[in-house]
Design an enzyme around this catalytic site. Structure first.
Site, PDB file in Angstrom:
ATOM      1  N   GLU A   1       0.799  -1.224   0.000  1.00 12.70           N
ATOM      2  CA  GLU A   1       0.000   0.000   0.000  1.00 12.70           C
ATOM      3  C   GLU A   1       0.836   1.281   0.000  1.00 12.70           C
ATOM      4  O   GLU A   1       0.886   2.033   0.989  1.00 12.70           O
ATOM      5  CB  GLU A   1      -0.980  -0.006   1.181  1.00 12.70           C
ATOM      6  CG  GLU A   1      -1.983  -1.138   1.105  1.00 12.70           C
ATOM      7  CD  GLU A   1      -3.041  -1.097   2.190  1.00 12.70           C
ATOM      8  OE1 GLU A   1      -4.052  -1.790   2.037  1.00 12.70           O
ATOM      9  OE2 GLU A   1      -2.863  -0.369   3.187  1.00 12.70           O
TER      10      GLU A   1
ATOM     11  N   GLU B   1      -5.625  -8.307   0.161  1.00 11.03           N
ATOM     12  CA  GLU B   1      -6.323  -7.949   1.398  1.00 11.03           C
ATOM     13  C   GLU B   1      -7.766  -7.622   1.082  1.00 11.03           C
ATOM     14  O   GLU B   1      -8.054  -6.866   0.135  1.00 11.03           O
ATOM     15  CB  GLU B   1      -5.698  -6.725   2.098  1.00 11.03           C
ATOM     16  CG  GLU B   1      -4.387  -6.974   2.781  1.00 11.03           C
ATOM     17  CD  GLU B   1      -3.863  -5.725   3.499  1.00 11.03           C
ATOM     18  OE1 GLU B   1      -4.700  -4.883   3.923  1.00 11.03           O
ATOM     19  OE2 GLU B   1      -2.634  -5.602   3.621  1.00 11.03           O
TER      20      GLU B   1
END
Length: 442
Positions: A166, A351
């Site tokens: 991320e 995720e």
């Protein structure tokens, strides 16, 4: 009837994910301090000023935690390797840190679990933070050194390696919005971090390729961005948010450029000659990791500084984090990536999950909302695959309730409940439902 393993192609990988600082216990095994330790020690940054010093003590409980994955019929474990554990000062190797990950990977293999490694899930060593962290170009090449060091130890046994988890959180959330470590609210630092985190990915990828390492990728987070209305101002605000959150990183990696609507704001603050780095940043990937949680409805905020926008609440039910439950956004994200950016490059949903205020009742933890969330997003993944997206696996976030960054230990994402006083693990109803869906005789 809920989906099962047999609704997906043979070889589709199912697993769960965690991150080192969130579960391991940063006080154990010679790990050095990281910028999350100092961020948490600063009043007002983290709920109850909690940190990852003990977390779930996965450092000592890892065999039992891997047993939980195996007992749930999962195929793989997505884990991260802490830079501050392997190199406490960012450059000097800690043998205990290497030993820990060596044993952990062997433990996965002994249980038939494929190790999906992430190199960096946010624990920047304090010594490098002192020198400017991700605003300093030198950090990118220190990261490549770390990538080489840990890969020489465990790279022969991992199934895949992601460089960064991320980048939007590492750069924008942490340097522009100030919500995560190091807690800056500075557009110049943010512009540099937005570029340098990608340069670090490129430098590490090149280093590992030169070592002969294969199956390299990166994990990007995406959200479903929508305008609050059809007015030109709201549409433009949504386009800016989409550019910052969804386009910046994947466009750089897949096309070697940055979105124009974001450069309008960040351009004056970018590092000198940043264009010269785009070839290194945009080298070939073997796969892309996609993290997806929610939708963001955006409107124009005329009296604010660039990017002149704010979020408004959507109408759907919300998770404990206040995030709107919107599984359609996962399908749209996966199909968009396939159509507009990466073609037939393999994708893993690395995720997807939700926080819920779970409580133990008579030794059990009913969490019907999480069950519904999980299977709705599995269905969205399946729908995207039917439209051509080359999705090869799905990892739930997270295996364990853990240290949820600025939210401390208050927000629970796990399939497994953790009592943070006793460290007792208790599988939730969602864990059992997922295990049944993944059983070989489902």
């Amino acid at each position: 009837m809920a989906l099962s393993r047999f609704d997906f192609p043979e070889g589709f990988v199912f697993g769960a994910a965690t991150a080192a600082y969130q579960i391991e216990g940063a006080q154990f095994g010679g790990a050095g301090s990281c910028h999350w330790d100092s961020f948490a020690a600063t009043p007002g940054n983290v709920v109850r000023a909690e940190d990852g010093a003990r977390a779930c003590d996965h450092y000592h409980h890892w065999p039992a935690d891997l047993d939980l994955l195996r007992a749930a019929n999962m195929d793989a474990y997505r884990f991260s390797t802490s830079w501050a554990r392997v190199m406490p000062d960012g450059v000097t190797v800690n043998p205990e840190g290497l030993d820990f990950y060596d044993h952990l990977v062997d433990g996965m293999l002994q249980r038939g679990l494929k190790p999906f490694q992430t190199l960096y899930h946010w624990e920047l060593p304090s010594a490098l933070a002192d020198r400017g962290g991700w605003a300093n170009r030198d950090t990118c090449f220190h990261f490549a050194d770390f990538a080489e060091t840990i890969t020489r130890r465990i790279g022969d046994r991992v199934a895949s390696i992601a460089t960064i988890n991320e980048p939007w959180c590492v750069a924008w959330l942490s340097h522009f919005l100030g919500c995560h470590a190091p807690g800056h609210r500075d557009i110049r630092a943010a512009a540099r971090a937005m570029h340098h985190i990608l340069l670090a990915h490129g430098a590490a990828t090149q280093r590992l390729r030169d070592m002969g390492q294969g199956n390299l990728g990166i994990v990007l987070n995406f959200e479903a961005v929508q305008a609050a209305s059809d007015t030109p101002a709201d549409q433009a605000a949504a386009d800016r948010q989409d550019g910052i959150f969804n386009q910046w990183f994947i466009q750089a990696i897949s096309q070697g450029s940055y979105p124009a609507q974001v450069l309008q704001g960040l351009g004056p603050h970018m590092p000198a000659n940043w264009q010269d780095d785009m070839t290194l940043i945009s080298q070939k990937l073997d796969w892309l990791g996609v993290n997806y949680y929610t939708r963001n409805i955006v409107e124009h905020a005329p009296n604010s500084a660039w990017p002149h926008l704010r979020s408004v609440a959507g109408p759907r039910p919300k998770t404990q984090m206040g995030w709107e439950i919107y599984p359609e956004g996962l399908r749209a994200t996966l199909t968009r990536l396939h159509r507009d950016y990466i073609g037939d490059l393999p994708i893993y949903v690395t995720e997807n999950g939700m926080a819920n205020a779970d409580e133990i009742a008579d030794g059990e933890i009913p969490d019907a909302v999480r069950e519904a969330f999980l299977f709705a997003h599995l269905q969205a993944t399946k729908d995207a695959m039917a439209e051509g997206a080359q999705v090869k696996g799905f990892f739930y976030w997270s295996l364990l309730d853990n240290y949820e960054w600025a939210e401390g230990y208050e927000k629970r994402f796990g399939l497994v409940h953790v009592d943070f006083e006793t460290l007792v693990r208790t599988p939730k109803a969602s864990y059992h439902a997922f295990a049944r869906a993944l059983a070989s005789n489902a």
